[in-house]
Design a protein around this motif. Structure first.
Motif, PDB file in Angstrom:
ATOM      1  N   HIS A 194       0.836  -1.210   0.000  1.00  0.00           N
ATOM      2  CA  HIS A 194       0.000   0.000   0.000  1.00  0.00           C
ATOM      3  C   HIS A 194       0.871   1.261   0.000  1.00  0.00           C
ATOM      4  CE1 HIS A 194      -3.469   2.533   0.827  1.00  0.00           C
ATOM      5  NE2 HIS A 194      -2.771   3.098   1.817  1.00  0.00           N
ATOM      6  N   ARG A 195       1.957   1.224   0.771  1.00  0.00           N
ATOM      7  CA  ARG A 195       2.839   2.396   0.824  1.00  0.00           C
ATOM      8  C   ARG A 195       3.575   2.611  -0.499  1.00  0.00           C
ATOM      9  NH1 ARG A 195       5.683   2.204   6.863  1.00  0.00           N
ATOM     10  NH2 ARG A 195       3.725   2.427   8.040  1.00  0.00           N
ATOM     11  N   THR A 196       3.966   1.512  -1.147  1.00  0.00           N
ATOM     12  CA  THR A 196       4.720   1.654  -2.394  1.00  0.00           C
ATOM     13  C   THR A 196       3.819   1.990  -3.571  1.00  0.00           C
ATOM     14  OG1 THR A 196       4.540  -0.747  -2.683  1.00  0.00           O
ATOM     15  CG2 THR A 196       6.536   0.086  -1.607  1.00  0.00           C
ATOM     16  N   SER A 197       2.606   1.416  -3.651  1.00  0.00           N
ATOM     17  CA  SER A 197       1.716   1.612  -4.802  1.00  0.00           C
ATOM     18  C   SER A 197       0.812   2.813  -4.660  1.00  0.00           C
ATOM     19  CB  SER A 197       0.848   0.356  -5.001  1.00  0.00           C
ATOM     20  OG  SER A 197       1.657  -0.785  -5.153  1.00  0.00           O
ATOM     21  N   TYR A 198       0.673   3.408  -3.474  1.00  0.00           N
ATOM     22  CA  TYR A 198      -0.277   4.506  -3.266  1.00  0.00           C
ATOM     23  C   TYR A 198       0.284   5.798  -3.849  1.00  0.00           C
ATOM     24  CZ  TYR A 198      -3.264   7.915  -0.988  1.00  0.00           C
ATOM     25  OH  TYR A 198      -4.123   8.948  -0.735  1.00  0.00           O
ATOM     26  N   ILE A 199      -0.538   6.476  -4.650  1.00  0.00           N
ATOM     27  CA  ILE A 199      -0.158   7.760  -5.243  1.00  0.00           C
ATOM     28  C   ILE A 199      -1.113   8.816  -4.702  1.00  0.00           C
ATOM     29  CG2 ILE A 199       0.116   9.055  -7.393  1.00  0.00           C
ATOM     30  CD1 ILE A 199       0.539   6.367  -8.805  1.00  0.00           C
ATOM     31  N   PRO A 200      -0.633   9.811  -3.999  1.00  0.00           N
ATOM     32  CA  PRO A 200      -1.556  10.839  -3.460  1.00  0.00           C
ATOM     33  C   PRO A 200      -2.055  11.746  -4.578  1.00  0.00           C
ATOM     34  CG  PRO A 200       0.712  11.377  -2.911  1.00  0.00           C
ATOM     35  CD  PRO A 200       0.759  10.024  -3.551  1.00  0.00           C
ATOM     36  N   HIS A 201      -3.358  12.017  -4.636  1.00  0.00           N
ATOM     37  CA  HIS A 201      -3.994  12.899  -5.608  1.00  0.00           C
ATOM     38  C   HIS A 201      -4.547  14.105  -4.888  1.00  0.00           C
ATOM     39  CE1 HIS A 201      -3.758   9.881  -8.851  1.00  0.00           C
ATOM     40  NE2 HIS A 201      -4.055   8.986  -7.901  1.00  0.00           N
ATOM     41  N   GLN A 202      -4.587  15.218  -5.610  1.00  0.00           N
ATOM     42  CA  GLN A 202      -5.101  16.453  -5.028  1.00  0.00           C
ATOM     43  C   GLN A 202      -6.624  16.438  -5.104  1.00  0.00           C
ATOM     44  OE1 GLN A 202      -3.516  19.934  -6.873  1.00  0.00           O
ATOM     45  NE2 GLN A 202      -4.349  21.363  -5.350  1.00  0.00           N
ATOM     46  N   LEU A 203      -7.292  16.777  -3.990  1.00  0.00           N
ATOM     47  CA  LEU A 203      -8.750  16.740  -3.926  1.00  0.00           C
ATOM     48  C   LEU A 203      -9.330  17.977  -4.558  1.00  0.00           C
ATOM     49  CD1 LEU A 203      -9.262  15.432  -0.271  1.00  0.00           C
ATOM     50  CD2 LEU A 203      -9.407  14.138  -2.395  1.00  0.00           C
ATOM     51  N   GLU A 204     -10.407  17.784  -5.284  1.00  0.00           N
ATOM     52  CA  GLU A 204     -11.126  18.903  -5.880  1.00  0.00           C
ATOM     53  C   GLU A 204     -11.983  19.586  -4.826  1.00  0.00           C
ATOM     54  OE1 GLU A 204     -13.369  17.405  -9.078  1.00  0.00           O
ATOM     55  OE2 GLU A 204     -11.620  16.814 -10.298  1.00  0.00           O
TER      56      GLU A 204
END
Length: 454
Positions: A194-204
């Motif tokens: 989860h830590r390696t594959s998770y990409i943070p996205h900016q919330l609208e």
């Protein structure tokens, strides 16, 4: 005495695997190019009907609707009372002829006196024929066995002492691995998928729905209901109250202010009630907002109050007297009725006059006699005393030989004197006991296998 919890189905089983080879399997020749016969059994599948379904049932085809004719209503005829006087006579009163009947005389037998003044001096047959016999005690024929303990010492050995060879118990070595946690020298790697594959996205930004502005209606508010619209007040007179007047019952006597409660009541000393101190109110910090959703969204309307629709009250009071005549009073006429006399039957037996004499024939003719009790010839229950001592010896006491109670070896998890062999498919453990048995040609002990179920 041992009860096995495994519930065995076979008497002897040494844990060997059963052989599946039989004589039929070994001698059966195999044929390769012959296919099995085709099964003619129909498949268990749902067969769909291809035709069109006709929606006509036997009820629809057989049922014929009939025209329903209402039952004619029969008008009840008006009751018209008959004129004239009711005749209450019956056929029994006309045809019955009263007869004079005399009282029946009682037919009783003549009284006969069988008692005499003589004294009864007789002997019954039982007392005359019975003779008491002198019964002697029967001598016992039991042979007396007097126990004499042996003087020599008991030196015979038992079969258990002869056959038993004490041996030391060698505990079995355990091959179970030790329950010890193995510590690793490598540092802990806390990276996960989860830590390696998770990409943070900016919330609208969150969508906020705009509030619609309230637009009042241009038409005036019509507060007229269906009841107010359909109801029309009809003029009518007020109903006259038939309630009697509430007349007060007053007395001219002087009121005495002393009551029974005041006379008997004794004042008790009452302690003062303990006053509990209330906690001082501490207002919460900050300013309070008194605006609510109802106050902010509420739009006030100018509504005129509803006009009550009541019947017109014509307060016209007349001085004419009240006419209390009704159709019930005019049509109903009270008939003069009288009670019918009770027809009593004439008494046939005349009543006796004078005082009642409470004396019966038994009381007048009874002569009391003195009763002489019969002499009892029953032998007395006198205990026969004997100076000899009581012999409480029995054959069980003299011939009983105490034996040692044996203990079932299946109680122990590892029976002493036995060696573990194997365990069968049902969970039964088999042990072997070495018992020295000497043969005539060889003096070495022969091991004997004994199965013990545990």
């Amino acid at each position: 005495r041992h009860r096995c919890p495994h519930k065995p189905t076979r008497i002897y089983d040494n844990g060997q695997q059963p052989g599946l080879t039989t004589e039929y399997v070994e001698k059966y020749p195999k044929y390769s190019n012959i296919s099995p016969p085709r099964s003619l059994k129909p498949k268990q599948e749902y067969q769909v009907h291809r035709g069109k379904m006709e929606g006509v049932t036997t009820f629809k085809s057989d049922y014929l609707p009939y025209d329903i004719v209402k039952r004619p209503f029969q008008i009840q005829e008006e009751h018209k009372p008959k004129t004239g006087k009711i005749e209450l006579g019956t056929t029994y009163q006309k045809d019955y002829n009263a007869h004079e009947i005399q009282p029946v005389t009682l037919v009783r037998p003549l009284e006969r006196k069988h008692t005499t003044g003589g004294k009864l001096d007789t002997i019954p047959t039982y007392q005359d024929d019975y003779r008491s016999w002198e019964v002697q005690r029967r001598e016992t024929r039991k042979v007396e066995h007097i126990y004499h303990p042996p003087t020599a010492k008991f030196g015979n050995a038992t079969t258990f002492q002869d056959d038993f060879v004490p041996r030391e118990l060698n505990p079995r070595r355990s091959f179970k691995p030790p329950c010890v946690a193995k510590l690793s020298d490598v540092p802990f790697d806390g990276t996960t998928s989860h830590r390696t594959s998770y990409i943070p996205h900016q919330l609208e930004p969150k969508f906020v729905r705009s509030k619609e502005e309230y637009k009042p209606s241009n038409q005036p508010f019509e507060g007229l209901t269906t009841h107010q619209n359909d109801f029309k007040g009809l003029p009518g007179e007020l109903a006259k109250s038939c309630k009697p007047e509430n007349a007060k019952i007053e007395s001219n006597a002087h009121f005495n202010g002393v009551t029974e409660f005041q006379d008997r009541f004794q004042p008790w000393l009452v302690s003062l009630r303990e006053v509990r101190k209330t906690e001082e109110y501490v207002p919460p910090p900050g300013n309070m907002d008194f605006n609510s959703t109802s106050r902010l969204d509420y739009v006030k309307h100018e509504i005129s109050p509803a006009v009550p629709i009541r019947p017109v009250s014509n307060e016209r009071r007349s001085s004419a007297p009240f006419q209390g005549n009704t159709t019930m009073k005019e049509d109903f006429k009270a008939w003069g009725s009288c009670w019918q006399e009770i027809t009593k039957k004439q008494q046939e037996i005349p009543k006796r006059t004078g005082k009642f004499d409470d004396l019966t024939t038994f009381r007048s003719h009874y002569i009391p006699h003195q009763i002489i009790a019969a002499q009892s010839f029953k032998p007395a229950r006198a205990p026969v005393l004997n100076s000899a001592p009581f012999q409480d010896e029995t054959m069980y006491r003299t011939e009983y030989t105490p034996k040692k109670q044996e203990i079932c070896p299946a109680i122990y998890p590892s029976p002493p004197g036995y060696v573990y062999v194997n365990t069968d498919s049902h969970g039964h453990k088999f042990f072997r006991q070495l018992t020295p048995e000497f043969s005539e040609s060889n003096s070495n002990p022969i091991p004997k296998e004994v199965a013990v179920v545990s």
